[in-house]
Design an enzyme around this catalytic site. Sequence first.
Site, PDB file in Angstrom:
ATOM      1  N   TYR A  30     -15.217 -11.440   0.429  1.00 56.62           N
ATOM      2  CA  TYR A  30     -15.990 -10.225   0.186  1.00 56.62           C
ATOM      3  C   TYR A  30     -17.269 -10.514  -0.589  1.00 56.62           C
ATOM      4  O   TYR A  30     -18.320  -9.935  -0.323  1.00 56.62           O
ATOM      5  CB  TYR A  30     -15.138  -9.199  -0.577  1.00 56.62           C
ATOM      6  CG  TYR A  30     -14.041  -8.611   0.277  1.00 56.62           C
ATOM      7  CD1 TYR A  30     -14.342  -7.648   1.229  1.00 56.62           C
ATOM      8  CD2 TYR A  30     -12.729  -9.030   0.148  1.00 56.62           C
ATOM      9  CE1 TYR A  30     -13.342  -7.104   2.027  1.00 56.62           C
ATOM     10  CE2 TYR A  30     -11.723  -8.491   0.945  1.00 56.62           C
ATOM     11  CZ  TYR A  30     -12.032  -7.530   1.887  1.00 56.62           C
ATOM     12  OH  TYR A  30     -11.062  -7.010   2.676  1.00 56.62           O
ATOM     13  N   ARG A  66      -2.801   6.447   1.530  1.00 55.27           N
ATOM     14  CA  ARG A  66      -3.362   7.599   2.226  1.00 55.27           C
ATOM     15  C   ARG A  66      -2.397   8.363   3.130  1.00 55.27           C
ATOM     16  O   ARG A  66      -2.729   9.418   3.635  1.00 55.27           O
ATOM     17  CB  ARG A  66      -4.579   7.159   3.048  1.00 55.27           C
ATOM     18  CG  ARG A  66      -5.783   6.871   2.189  1.00 55.27           C
ATOM     19  CD  ARG A  66      -6.959   6.502   3.047  1.00 55.27           C
ATOM     20  NE  ARG A  66      -6.803   5.163   3.609  1.00 55.27           N
ATOM     21  CZ  ARG A  66      -7.529   4.693   4.616  1.00 55.27           C
ATOM     22  NH1 ARG A  66      -8.436   5.446   5.191  1.00 55.27           N
ATOM     23  NH2 ARG A  66      -7.342   3.466   5.049  1.00 55.27           N
ATOM     24  N   ARG A 121       0.815  -1.231   0.000  1.00 55.78           N
ATOM     25  CA  ARG A 121       0.000   0.000   0.000  1.00 55.78           C
ATOM     26  C   ARG A 121       0.846   1.277   0.000  1.00 55.78           C
ATOM     27  O   ARG A 121       0.440   2.306   0.554  1.00 55.78           O
ATOM     28  CB  ARG A 121      -0.966   0.049   1.196  1.00 55.78           C
ATOM     29  CG  ARG A 121      -2.164  -0.858   1.034  1.00 55.78           C
ATOM     30  CD  ARG A 121      -3.258  -0.520   2.041  1.00 55.78           C
ATOM     31  NE  ARG A 121      -4.304  -1.532   1.999  1.00 55.78           N
ATOM     32  CZ  ARG A 121      -5.383  -1.480   1.220  1.00 55.78           C
ATOM     33  NH1 ARG A 121      -5.579  -0.445   0.438  1.00 55.78           N
ATOM     34  NH2 ARG A 121      -6.265  -2.454   1.240  1.00 55.78           N
ATOM     35  N   ARG A 169      -7.199  12.015  -4.273  1.00 61.91           N
ATOM     36  CA  ARG A 169      -8.353  11.349  -3.665  1.00 61.91           C
ATOM     37  C   ARG A 169      -9.511  12.324  -3.420  1.00 61.91           C
ATOM     38  O   ARG A 169     -10.682  11.944  -3.461  1.00 61.91           O
ATOM     39  CB  ARG A 169      -7.901  10.738  -2.334  1.00 61.91           C
ATOM     40  CG  ARG A 169      -8.879   9.795  -1.679  1.00 61.91           C
ATOM     41  CD  ARG A 169      -8.179   9.129  -0.514  1.00 61.91           C
ATOM     42  NE  ARG A 169      -9.037   8.176   0.168  1.00 61.91           N
ATOM     43  CZ  ARG A 169      -9.668   8.429   1.303  1.00 61.91           C
ATOM     44  NH1 ARG A 169      -9.562   9.611   1.876  1.00 61.91           N
ATOM     45  NH2 ARG A 169     -10.407   7.503   1.883  1.00 61.91           N
ATOM     46  N   ASP A 214      -7.173  -2.383  -7.084  1.00 61.35           N
ATOM     47  CA  ASP A 214      -7.803  -3.009  -5.931  1.00 61.35           C
ATOM     48  C   ASP A 214      -8.117  -4.456  -6.257  1.00 61.35           C
ATOM     49  O   ASP A 214      -8.415  -4.783  -7.408  1.00 61.35           O
ATOM     50  CB  ASP A 214      -9.087  -2.273  -5.547  1.00 61.35           C
ATOM     51  CG  ASP A 214      -9.565  -2.689  -4.171  1.00 61.35           C
ATOM     52  OD1 ASP A 214      -9.098  -2.110  -3.184  1.00 61.35           O
ATOM     53  OD2 ASP A 214     -10.376  -3.635  -4.081  1.00 61.35           O
TER      54      ASP A 214
END
Lengths: 343, 343
Positions: free
Chosen positions: B152, B30, B26, B39, B75
């Site tokens: 998921y 962020r 990652r 973003r 993703d």
Amino acid sequence: MSIKNDLFLRALKGETVERPPVWMMRQAGRYLPEFMAIREKYDFFTRCRTPELASEITVQPIRRYGMDAAILFSDILVIPQAMNIEVQMKPNFGPYLPNPVHDQKGVDEVIVPDVNVELDYVMQAIKATKELLNNDIPLIGFAGSPWTILCYVVQGQGSKTFDKAKEFCFTNPVAAHQLLQKITDTTIAYLKAKVKAGVNAVQVFDSWGGMLSPVDYQEFSFKYIQQIIDALKEEALVIVFGKGCWFALGDMAKSGASALGVDWTCSARNARYLSGGNITLQGNFDPARLLSPPAVIKKMVTQMINEFGKDKYVVNLGHGILPNVPLDNAKAFIDAVKEYQQH
Amino acid sequence: MSIKNDLFLRALKGETVERPPVWMMRQAGRYLPEFMAIREKYDFFTRCRTPELASEITVQPIRRYGMDAAILFSDILVIPQAMNIEVQMKPNFGPYLPNPVHDQKGVDEVIVPDVNVELDYVMQAIKATKELLNNDIPLIGFAGSPWTILCYVVQGQGSKTFDKAKEFCFTNPVAAHQLLQKITDTTIAYLKAKVKAGVNAVQVFDSWGGMLSPVDYQEFSFKYIQQIIDALKEEALVIVFGKGCWFALGDMAKSGASALGVDWTCSARNARYLSGGNITLQGNFDPARLLSPPAVIKKMVTQMINEFGKDKYVVNLGHGILPNVPLDNAKAFIDAVKEYQQH
């Protein structure tokens, strides 16, 4: 007075048994309709604080399934609550601590309480439960590990990573260790009082130990668990369960604990190997596997016992039972152990 | 054209290197202000689907820190999306699948798409990134493991236990295996297309493999990862990362993968032992340890390299970087590797 069914205590002492004993973590829980009936009427801490309710909830699963040990209905967060930290239990959310500790000032405000005053309701619940159990089976008392308690006290709620708790330990280790020591001192006094009140064994739940690296685990978790074992082992049988803590089984086996809990990611073979092969192990059925059909559960339980061996073994889940487990499935789990015949 | 800095590829091939390569799971994320700026303007799937944005985000951390490999911004859930399953990314919540699969009918409705059509935007993003990278460093492509995608697709969102996903597998294994096979077929085609488009290595993320017992892991996860490795290994270097999957490192080491990711609960010594000591390992700094002061980070990274050894090793975190990591701390992590001198 001696316990009529002492299979569980004999297994903890490493004695030979006809079959392994069985109980389930969170066995007094939301999968039971009789528990849900009480839950509808009384909130979480009322249930914990009212000896008549806590004892009734504790024996509910025993009446239904006849486990070989009862575990007192309570919560690991009664400890921080007694230490002057507000703890709420929010429906559909879980524990919520509105004023988490995040600095030295917060640590200074945490007290080490007189557990015989602040947690007297637990001792009363133990006495009430002992009466209901009538010496049929042993009663287990429990506490969270100091690290696991710190996780909630600093994070303020459940978390997938407990990153705030870890950040506090990694950036302010002096304050973190003071907090851990206060929790440890309280926990030792608490568990000693529980033993005095009548529990036959104690279990330390390190639910979040598996969030730490092995080196950090030693520093922030196991060091304090060891203090608890040292303080308790002369007067009680101590079980240590660290979820995700396979890497620490070797150290735990040398700690003076009577038994070690194992989660389902650690096979019987790995658990015996990592723990040195001589200490009683407890576990490790995947709680989600209780959603399998009963016939599959029975077959898997028999295989699990064969893999762990019938001696030095306590049959249990690898974590708490899930709320959506059908009653017949829980029954299949318990019955499979009772019907166990060594091949 | 050959890659100028090929440290990462050489480490994956097990060759001797001056120092181990470094990247961070990652790393395009962020904690970077330049990522946050993008973003704010574009939602999640717009960022994934717009080659100019995905490629820009991919190279942002490289510009700032100079890692030895880039990993394409994307993703794992673009796969189920291409398979006719709606996937939303909700702010402050994470992935949300409004119509999760929970029965045979649901499985039947899942399609194996033509990835070159449905996921062409990923291939375009790879080509755009390769241009930006200018052959300076290798580019990694990735996919979730079939089990992790199933988690998921069946649970419908993130979970601490993925109990609905497990219940589906344990009560309806036939349908579960059909779904896993469809995901596997799609993933193989997807990763092959990525290799054709220009990625230099691929990583399979089994983020939720550690939710399964070792026996269930073989049946519901590793069997399908093995299919992916078998299909890819002739044309690409394959890294397999199973969080919490220490128990499977032995099987993974024999799978034909070039390297295995390791999380921070598995010490270097345990990881080398469990994987047989001969395969390249990647990891395993606790992401929360990046919250320690930079000087502590540098010391811990040096020690980590000493423990894994400089060869057959890729320095990385044990899971994705946390959003609240200060920039200087991420820099300390990367710099410590670049400054590494063998003792």
